[in-house]
Design a protein around this motif. Structure first.
Motif, PDB file in Angstrom:
ATOM      1  N   HIS A  52      -9.336   2.669  10.886  1.00  8.41           N
ATOM      2  CA  HIS A  52      -8.300   2.953  11.874  1.00  8.41           C
ATOM      3  C   HIS A  52      -8.960   3.249  13.207  1.00  8.41           C
ATOM      4  O   HIS A  52     -10.047   3.837  13.251  1.00  8.41           O
ATOM      5  N   VAL A  53      -8.284   2.861  14.297  1.00  7.80           N
ATOM      6  CA  VAL A  53      -8.730   3.171  15.650  1.00  7.80           C
ATOM      7  C   VAL A  53      -7.860   4.314  16.168  1.00  7.80           C
ATOM      8  O   VAL A  53      -6.639   4.288  16.014  1.00  7.80           O
ATOM      9  N   TYR A  54      -8.531   5.309  16.766  1.00  5.74           N
ATOM     10  CA  TYR A  54      -7.839   6.466  17.339  1.00  5.74           C
ATOM     11  C   TYR A  54      -8.213   6.612  18.798  1.00  5.74           C
ATOM     12  O   TYR A  54      -9.353   6.363  19.179  1.00  5.74           O
ATOM     13  N   VAL A  55      -7.243   7.035  19.605  1.00  3.84           N
ATOM     14  CA  VAL A  55      -7.494   7.462  20.976  1.00  3.84           C
ATOM     15  C   VAL A  55      -6.969   8.885  21.066  1.00  3.84           C
ATOM     16  O   VAL A  55      -5.783   9.133  20.804  1.00  3.84           O
ATOM     17  N   ASP A  56      -7.858   9.815  21.376  1.00  3.36           N
ATOM     18  CA  ASP A  56      -7.495  11.233  21.470  1.00  3.36           C
ATOM     19  C   ASP A  56      -6.745  11.693  20.213  1.00  3.36           C
ATOM     20  O   ASP A  56      -5.676  12.305  20.294  1.00  3.36           O
ATOM     21  N   ASP A  57      -7.291  11.369  19.053  1.00  2.00           N
ATOM     22  CA  ASP A  57      -6.739  11.769  17.745  1.00  2.00           C
ATOM     23  C   ASP A  57      -5.392  11.128  17.401  1.00  2.00           C
ATOM     24  O   ASP A  57      -4.737  11.547  16.451  1.00  2.00           O
ATOM     25  N   SER A  69     -13.792  -7.472  17.769  1.00  2.00           N
ATOM     26  CA  SER A  69     -13.301  -6.701  18.903  1.00  2.00           C
ATOM     27  C   SER A  69     -11.807  -6.467  18.746  1.00  2.00           C
ATOM     28  O   SER A  69     -11.115  -7.187  18.017  1.00  2.00           O
ATOM     29  N   HIS A  70     -11.341  -5.446  19.434  1.00  2.00           N
ATOM     30  CA  HIS A  70      -9.925  -5.093  19.434  1.00  2.00           C
ATOM     31  C   HIS A  70      -9.574  -4.649  20.844  1.00  2.00           C
ATOM     32  O   HIS A  70     -10.294  -3.846  21.436  1.00  2.00           O
ATOM     33  N   GLU A  81     -11.240  10.043  24.204  1.00  2.00           N
ATOM     34  CA  GLU A  81     -12.125   9.837  23.067  1.00  2.00           C
ATOM     35  C   GLU A  81     -11.560   8.696  22.224  1.00  2.00           C
ATOM     36  O   GLU A  81     -10.416   8.750  21.781  1.00  2.00           O
ATOM     37  N   ILE A  82     -12.383   7.665  22.032  1.00  2.00           N
ATOM     38  CA  ILE A  82     -12.011   6.506  21.221  1.00  2.00           C
ATOM     39  C   ILE A  82     -12.839   6.565  19.937  1.00  2.00           C
ATOM     40  O   ILE A  82     -14.061   6.663  19.994  1.00  2.00           O
ATOM     41  N   GLY A  95     -14.761  10.103   5.781  1.00  2.00           N
ATOM     42  CA  GLY A  95     -15.846  10.838   6.419  1.00  2.00           C
ATOM     43  C   GLY A  95     -16.836   9.979   7.183  1.00  2.00           C
ATOM     44  O   GLY A  95     -17.828  10.479   7.680  1.00  2.00           O
ATOM     45  N   VAL A  96     -16.573   8.682   7.299  1.00  2.00           N
ATOM     46  CA  VAL A  96     -17.447   7.785   8.055  1.00  2.00           C
ATOM     47  C   VAL A  96     -16.705   7.419   9.339  1.00  2.00           C
ATOM     48  O   VAL A  96     -15.608   6.854   9.278  1.00  2.00           O
ATOM     49  N   ALA A  97     -17.288   7.772  10.478  1.00  2.00           N
ATOM     50  CA  ALA A  97     -16.602   7.537  11.749  1.00  2.00           C
ATOM     51  C   ALA A  97     -17.616   7.427  12.882  1.00  2.00           C
ATOM     52  O   ALA A  97     -18.771   7.826  12.743  1.00  2.00           O
ATOM     53  N   ARG A  98     -17.142   6.900  14.004  1.00  3.17           N
ATOM     54  CA  ARG A  98     -17.945   6.845  15.229  1.00  3.17           C
ATOM     55  C   ARG A  98     -16.971   7.017  16.385  1.00  3.17           C
ATOM     56  O   ARG A  98     -15.899   6.403  16.408  1.00  3.17           O
ATOM     57  N   CYS A  99     -17.334   7.858  17.341  1.00  2.41           N
ATOM     58  CA  CYS A  99     -16.496   8.117  18.502  1.00  2.41           C
ATOM     59  C   CYS A  99     -17.301   7.968  19.785  1.00  2.41           C
ATOM     60  O   CYS A  99     -18.513   8.234  19.782  1.00  2.41           O
ATOM     61  N   VAL A 100     -16.639   7.538  20.829  1.00  2.00           N
ATOM     62  CA  VAL A 100     -17.238   7.506  22.164  1.00  2.00           C
ATOM     63  C   VAL A 100     -16.274   8.177  23.133  1.00  2.00           C
ATOM     64  O   VAL A 100     -15.059   8.073  22.979  1.00  2.00           O
ATOM     65  N   LYS A 101     -16.848   8.871  24.130  1.00  2.00           N
ATOM     66  CA  LYS A 101     -16.031   9.491  25.184  1.00  2.00           C
ATOM     67  C   LYS A 101     -16.202   8.674  26.446  1.00  2.00           C
ATOM     68  O   LYS A 101     -17.331   8.352  26.835  1.00  2.00           O
TER      69      LYS A 101
END
Length: 105
Positions: A52-57, A69-70, A81-82, A95-101
């Motif tokens: 799943h893709v999240y923006v600011d939770d 790409s999306h 935060e993406i 529990g596997v994730a990656r985020c960028v600000k």
């Protein structure tokens, strides 16, 4: 009979599962009027089914393609935060994730 498991339990995170985000990168400045191209590479091991893709939770998309790409809609100005989070077939993060600000302006 359904028990909730903690999403961030390291014992349940299979070795080898990973998420890489190649664009945007931490600290990027993005145009508030432009769509954002999220480029990613996901490796699923164990319970991982999709991501799943999240923006600011806030969940904004589901990814079934593990590399590619999306396009993300233009975001409001500010620090955003993406994140991409790997989930199981019940849509529960494993529990596997990656985020960028990024800064949108």
């Amino acid at each position: 009979a359904c028990e909730e498991k903690p999403a961030e339990t390291s014992a349940e995170v299979p070795a080898g599962s990973r998420v890489d985000i190649s664009a945007p990168v931490d600290g990027d400045r993005l145009d508030a009027k432009a769509q954002i191209k999220l480029e990613y590479d996901i490796t699923l091991v164990g319970e991982g089914d999709h991501a799943h893709v999240y923006v600011d939770d806030r969940r904004i998309a589901m990814l079934r393609q593990m590399k590619g790409s999306h396009m993300i809609f233009p975001l409001d100005p500010g620090i955003r935060e993406i994140c991409i989070k790997v989930v199981n077939s019940n849509h529960t993060p494993i529990g596997v994730a990656r985020c960028v600000k990024v800064t949108v302006g």
